[in-house]
Each structure stands twice: as C-alpha cells, then as structure tokens.
Write an enzyme that holds these catalytic residues in place. Structure first.
Site, PDB file in Angstrom:
ATOM      1  N   ASN A 210     -85.297  -0.473  41.146  1.00  0.00           N
ATOM      2  CA  ASN A 210     -84.806  -1.372  40.664  1.00  0.00           C
ATOM      3  C   ASN A 210     -83.380  -1.200  40.520  1.00  0.00           C
ATOM      4  O   ASN A 210     -82.895  -0.434  40.502  1.00  0.00           O
ATOM      5  CB  ASN A 210     -85.910  -1.064  39.516  1.00  0.00           C
ATOM      6  CG  ASN A 210     -85.460   0.467  38.533  1.00  0.00           C
ATOM      7  OD1 ASN A 210     -84.571   0.749  38.369  1.00  0.00           O
ATOM      8  ND2 ASN A 210     -86.433   0.851  38.414  1.00  0.00           N
ATOM      9  N   PHE A 323     -88.805   3.102  26.021  1.00  0.00           N
ATOM     10  CA  PHE A 323     -88.129   1.691  25.602  1.00  0.00           C
ATOM     11  C   PHE A 323     -88.517   1.175  26.745  1.00  0.00           C
ATOM     12  O   PHE A 323     -89.659   1.054  27.160  1.00  0.00           O
ATOM     13  CB  PHE A 323     -87.127   2.300  26.827  1.00  0.00           C
ATOM     14  CG  PHE A 323     -85.732   2.746  26.323  1.00  0.00           C
ATOM     15  CD1 PHE A 323     -85.250   3.904  25.731  1.00  0.00           C
ATOM     16  CD2 PHE A 323     -84.172   1.988  26.110  1.00  0.00           C
ATOM     17  CE1 PHE A 323     -84.556   4.765  25.032  1.00  0.00           C
ATOM     18  CE2 PHE A 323     -83.054   2.387  25.965  1.00  0.00           C
ATOM     19  CZ  PHE A 323     -83.091   3.615  24.737  1.00  0.00           C
ATOM     20  N   LYS A 341     -98.877   3.407  24.853  1.00  0.00           N
ATOM     21  CA  LYS A 341     -98.842   4.974  24.650  1.00  0.00           C
ATOM     22  C   LYS A 341     -98.607   5.683  23.305  1.00  0.00           C
ATOM     23  O   LYS A 341     -97.999   6.883  23.787  1.00  0.00           O
ATOM     24  CB  LYS A 341     -97.369   4.782  25.168  1.00  0.00           C
ATOM     25  CG  LYS A 341     -97.331   3.410  26.522  1.00  0.00           C
ATOM     26  CD  LYS A 341     -96.568   4.045  27.312  1.00  0.00           C
ATOM     27  CE  LYS A 341     -96.646   2.710  28.815  1.00  0.00           C
ATOM     28  NZ  LYS A 341     -95.591   2.484  29.777  1.00  0.00           N
TER      29      LYS A 341
HETATM   30  O1  PMT Z   1     -80.716   2.265  33.049  1.00  0.00           O
HETATM   31  P1  PMT Z   1     -79.105   1.720  33.385  1.00  0.00           P
HETATM   32  O2  PMT Z   1     -78.244   0.461  33.977  1.00  0.00           O
HETATM   33  O3  PMT Z   1     -78.741   1.804  31.409  1.00  0.00           O
HETATM   34  O4  PMT Z   1     -80.260   0.489  31.842  1.00  0.00           O
HETATM   35  C1  PMT Z   1     -81.137   0.147  31.165  1.00  0.00           C
HETATM   36  C2  PMT Z   1     -82.752   0.164  30.816  1.00  0.00           C
HETATM   37  C3  PMT Z   1     -82.643  -1.534  30.281  1.00  0.00           C
HETATM   38  C4  PMT Z   1     -83.046   0.530  32.776  1.00  0.00           C
HETATM   39  C5  PMT Z   1     -83.137   0.819  29.562  1.00  0.00           C
HETATM   40  O5  PMT Z   1     -82.243   0.626  28.230  1.00  0.00           O
HETATM   41  C6  PMT Z   1     -84.674   0.741  29.571  1.00  0.00           C
HETATM   42  O6  PMT Z   1     -85.382  -0.544  28.682  1.00  0.00           O
HETATM   43  N1  PMT Z   1     -85.542   1.732  30.567  1.00  0.00           N
HETATM   44  C7  PMT Z   1     -86.852   1.880  29.777  1.00  0.00           C
HETATM   45  C8  PMT Z   1     -87.656   0.288  31.884  1.00  0.00           C
HETATM   46  C9  PMT Z   1     -88.622   0.775  31.582  1.00  0.00           C
HETATM   47  O7  PMT Z   1     -88.850   1.123  32.734  1.00  0.00           O
HETATM   48  O8  PMT Z   1     -89.212  -0.189  30.638  1.00  0.00           O
HETATM   49  P2  PMT Z   1     -91.178  -1.368  30.924  1.00  0.00           P
HETATM   50  O9  PMT Z   1     -90.976  -1.075  29.955  1.00  0.00           O
HETATM   51  O10 PMT Z   1     -91.326  -0.795  32.062  1.00  0.00           O
HETATM   52  O11 PMT Z   1     -91.212   1.417  30.269  1.00  0.00           O
HETATM   53  C10 PMT Z   1     -92.113   1.406  29.536  1.00  0.00           C
HETATM   54  C11 PMT Z   1     -91.705   2.566  29.633  1.00  0.00           C
HETATM   55  O12 PMT Z   1     -93.034   3.491  29.936  1.00  0.00           O
HETATM   56  C12 PMT Z   1     -90.601   2.830  29.154  1.00  0.00           C
HETATM   57  O13 PMT Z   1     -90.133   3.866  28.452  1.00  0.00           O
HETATM   58  C13 PMT Z   1     -90.591   4.178  30.598  1.00  0.00           C
HETATM   59  O14 PMT Z   1     -89.562   4.937  31.036  1.00  0.00           O
HETATM   60  C14 PMT Z   1     -92.190   4.325  30.646  1.00  0.00           C
HETATM   61  N2  PMT Z   1     -92.651   4.403  32.033  1.00  0.00           N
HETATM   62  C15 PMT Z   1     -93.176   3.029  32.619  1.00  0.00           C
HETATM   63  C16 PMT Z   1     -93.754   3.132  33.789  1.00  0.00           C
HETATM   64  C17 PMT Z   1     -94.136   4.179  34.191  1.00  0.00           C
HETATM   65  N3  PMT Z   1     -94.995   4.419  35.403  1.00  0.00           N
HETATM   66  N4  PMT Z   1     -94.108   5.855  33.536  1.00  0.00           N
HETATM   67  C18 PMT Z   1     -93.393   5.718  32.394  1.00  0.00           C
HETATM   68  O15 PMT Z   1     -92.804   6.798  32.002  1.00  0.00           O
END
Ligand code: PMT
Length: 404
Positions: A210, A323, A341
């Site tokens: 991504n 996040f 979570k």
């Molecule tokens: O890296 P940059 O270019 O600075 O961009 C920043 C960002 C947009 C990546 C950052 O601000 C952000 O939003 N990160 C989280 C991205 C994400 O995966 O969001 P999600 O809504 O899909 O996941 C929710 C949370 O679960 C996140 O904290 C993620 O790290 C976690 N997760 C998700 C999937 C997975 N399999 N395991 C996880 O731990």
C-alpha cells in the site's frame, strides 16, 4: 513541530575546519524560530568570519571577554543567565579540556562556566586526539556532570587520517538540541511504534502493498525518543532515516511484523500501531517468477493476522493506540475498531484527503479515547500530530495507578 521556537540558544564555536558546519546548524536553529547568540573563540574566527554568524543570527557575535561596550552589562553573565540551551559546535579537544578542568579564560569558556542551562557538546578533532585517554577522561568527567554530547562520526578527516572525529551532521546536532529542550515525561516508558507498509510477496519479483511511507510512525518514534522514552520501531520497508536513539526492527510482511511485535510486547508499556498492515497475503508464494500467459489471472488471498486485535485480547496488555485509515464515516468506523480491538485510544485519519493520510507530510485526525473523550486535530505536520498524540498518551499514563 519542535520545541526550538522562541528559545534562546547560545552557539559556541571553537576553531576547526568544521566551523562551516556550524553555519548550517545556525540556519537550522533560526529557521525553527530560535533566538541564537553566537560566541566564537579566536581560533574559530580564523576559519569563518564573525560577520557570517552575525548576519545569519541577526544578533551581535560575542568574541571578546574584555570588550568595553559589551561588558558594560557583563555580557558573559547575562548571556549565560538568559540561555535555554548552550551548544558548542564544533568543540575542539582544547575547549573540552578547558571546560572539564574548570578553566575559563575566554568568552566561550567563561560563559559556559557561568551557565545553568543544559550544555550540548559536539566534538570535532583528529581521530588520535579523540581516542587519547586524556581526552576520553575529560569527556567522561563532563558526562558524569550532566553535559550532553553528540558524538563525532567516522570518515576521512581534514588532517588526512581516517576514523572517528568528524563533526556530527548539523541535522543530528539540531535533533539533539530538540531532545535536550524536551521535557522527559516519557522517561520511564518503553514505547513500541509500528510504521510503514507491509509487503506480501506473490513471487520473487512482485508483491502486494500500500502507499504508506512510514512518515506518521517515524514522527511518533522521533517525538517519543525526544521525550525520553525507550522506543522500539517495528517498521515495514520505507525510505526514511531512523531517528537517533530509536531501536529499529525491520520487517517486510504482516506475519514478520506480527512475530516482531509479539516477541517484544512484554518489554513495552505502550504500543502505537501506525503501520498500514496488509489485510491479505497471497495464499501461496511462488518460488519462480509467474510467467505472463492468459489475458486474465487471479491470485487467491488469505487473511493476515490482525496484530492489533491480538494485542487487545492479551490478558495483561500495554496501553494500546490504534490508527484507523478511513475514507468515509470516520468516527463511526474508528469507534467500532476501538471497541472491537479493545484499544485505549484510536487515531482516525481520513485517507481520501490529498493533504492527509498516506505518503504526505501533513495529517488531520480525530482522537477517540476509551472513556468516550474525543479530540479533533486540524491539518498539521505529522511531527505536530505526533506531539499531540504523545501528550494524550502521557496524560493517560500519568493518571494510571501501578495496578492498571
Ligand atoms: O505511513 P504514512 O505515509 O505516513 O501514512 C500514515 C498512515 C495513513 C498509514 C497512518 O496514519 C494510518 O492510518 N495507519 C493505519 C493504517 C491501517 O492499516 O488502518 P486500518 O484501519 O486498516 O487498521 C486499523 C488498525 O489495525 C491499525 O492500527 C493497523 O496498524 C492495525 N492492523 C490492521 C490490520 C492487521 N492485519 N493488523 C493490524 O495490526
């Protein structure tokens, strides 16, 4: 965002070929809004003229302890008294030796002796001087007395020798200055930050990933280390420089990130998951490059482990910050993730905006807390947002009892 703005910084410059780098450091400090006053030794003036420092600092340069005009108000004492931070860059073996022995025989050493501000020393000298036991003793004595150092780096030295002795980069000295001015409210904490994308390999040349650049996570790691935390940064592939003082664990895939996080979570009392973890990986990774054949092809995907959900399900878990990268209904989806979570806090960012989210310098976010509190953060740099996120974490940690 840093804490340099409005601070009065004394920049002491002693004589060495690296004096020109002090000019660059001065630029970084003034650009960040510091009020910089330069003190030069006689030897430093042999390399760069005081006029250069005076023009770039917009302040008179202090050269002479016995200057009748400046000393009307005992300028070495008033400078020392009003300083928030004293930086000596470059610092020669001679100046360091004098400070260590309490010798105050010129404007620079007298002002240092008189200051109660933190003193940050960036040495630059020949490698044999740097490794000389007398120099080492002087440095150790100053460290024991609370003086801060930015170590010189290795390379080919102006004197023709190879080795450690080159003045640290102006950016590294600037970073150490920001850290020296930061309140160490996270000093007793170990914080794990995850950052960047993950890469899920399809075959030896292709992967699913991504647009995450890692900037948000690295900003958090940098801000946390400045505030005194031990920081473990578990990072997917990025082009970013690891902030000084941060322990990097480099990973590629979601499964590698999971292993890195789960094996270290016991060391941490805070985990911040800013990484954009790929939700799926190819069911099978081909060992040879897939050949181009038919018009269409499909790859079967398998769900990756949800690392954050696994952390949230732990019986004794750290303070957990997730996040949420959303493109609509920000607060609704983020709140669902916070609950599902079992998080303490979630940072929701709208990644459909061009100036926020993935691979840009800025972000805007909605912070949601377990206790129902929320905070809107308007558009700002990722460094600025990191400071606000850490302010919230520090405040929450301060309210916790040891049993929490
Ligand atoms: O890296 P940059 O270019 O600075 O961009 C920043 C960002 C947009 C990546 C950052 O601000 C952000 O939003 N990160 C989280 C991205 C994400 O995966 O969001 P999600 O809504 O899909 O996941 C929710 C949370 O679960 C996140 O904290 C993620 O790290 C976690 N997760 C998700 C999937 C997975 N399999 N395991 C996880 O731990």
């Amino acid at each position: 965002m840093d804490n340099i703005s409005g601070k009065r910084i004394i920049l002491g410059v002693s004589g060495g070929i690296a004096v020109y780098k002090a000019v660059e450091l001065l630029r970084l400090l003034t650009k960040s809004g510091a009020d910089v006053h330069v003190v030069m030794t006689g030897a430093a003036q042999e390399f760069v003229t005081p006029l250069t420092f005076q023009t770039l600092s917009s302040n008179p340069v202090h050269l002479d302890l016995f200057n009748l005009i400046a000393e009307r108000e005992i300028s070495h004492i008033s400078l020392a008294d009003r300083a928030d931070l004293f930086i000596v860059a470059p610092a020669t073996a001679n100046v360091i030796g004098k400070i260590a022995c309490g010798i105050a025989d010129d404007m620079l050493t007298t002002t240092i002796m008189a200051t109660k501000a933190p003193v940050l020393i960036a040495p630059a000298m020949n490698v044999n001087m740097y490794t000389n036991p007398i120099y080492r003793e002087n440095e150790q004595k100053l460290i024991r007395n609370g003086y801060l150092f930015v170590d010189p780096v290795s390379g080919s030295l102006a004197c023709g020798w190879e080795g450690q002795g080159k003045l640290a980069a102006p950016e590294a000295i600037f970073e150490a200055a920001v850290a020296a001015l930061s309140i160490k409210d996270l000093a007793d904490h170990t914080i794990m930050v995850t950052a960047g994308p993950t890469r899920e390999e399809i075959d030896p040349v292709r992967y699913i990933s991504n647009h995450s650049s890692g900037k948000m996570g690295y900003a958090l790691a940098r801000a946390a280390v400045r505030r005194g935390a031990r920081v473990i940064l578990v990072s997917g592939p990025t082009c970013l420089t690891v902030p000084d003082g941060v322990e990097l664990v480099a990973v590629e895939s979601a499964c590698e990130m999971r292993a890195a996080v789960m094996s270290r979570v016991g060391l941490c009392d805070v985990v911040i998951k800013a990484a954009a973890v790929a939700d799926y990986r190819p069911l099978e990774r081909k060992t040879a490059k897939i050949k181009k054949k038919s018009e269409h092809m499909s790859i079967e995907l398998q769900k990756n482990p949800d690392i954050l959900a696994e952390l949230g399900a732990m019986q004794k878990r750290p303070f957990l910050v997730g996040f949420a990268a959303e493109t609509c209904d920000l607060s609704e989806y983020a709140l669902k993730k916070l609950k599902a979570k079992n998080l303490d806090m979630i940072v929701a960012n709208d990644v459909s905006q061009v100036d926020a989210g993935f691979n840009v310098e800025t972000n805007r976010a909605l912070l949601l807390f377990r206790n129902g509190r929320s905070e809107e953060c308007s558009l700002m740099t990722k460094d600025g947002l990191a400071v606000i996120i850490l302010d919230s974490i520090a405040a929450e940690l301060a309210c916790r009892t040891p049993a929490d």
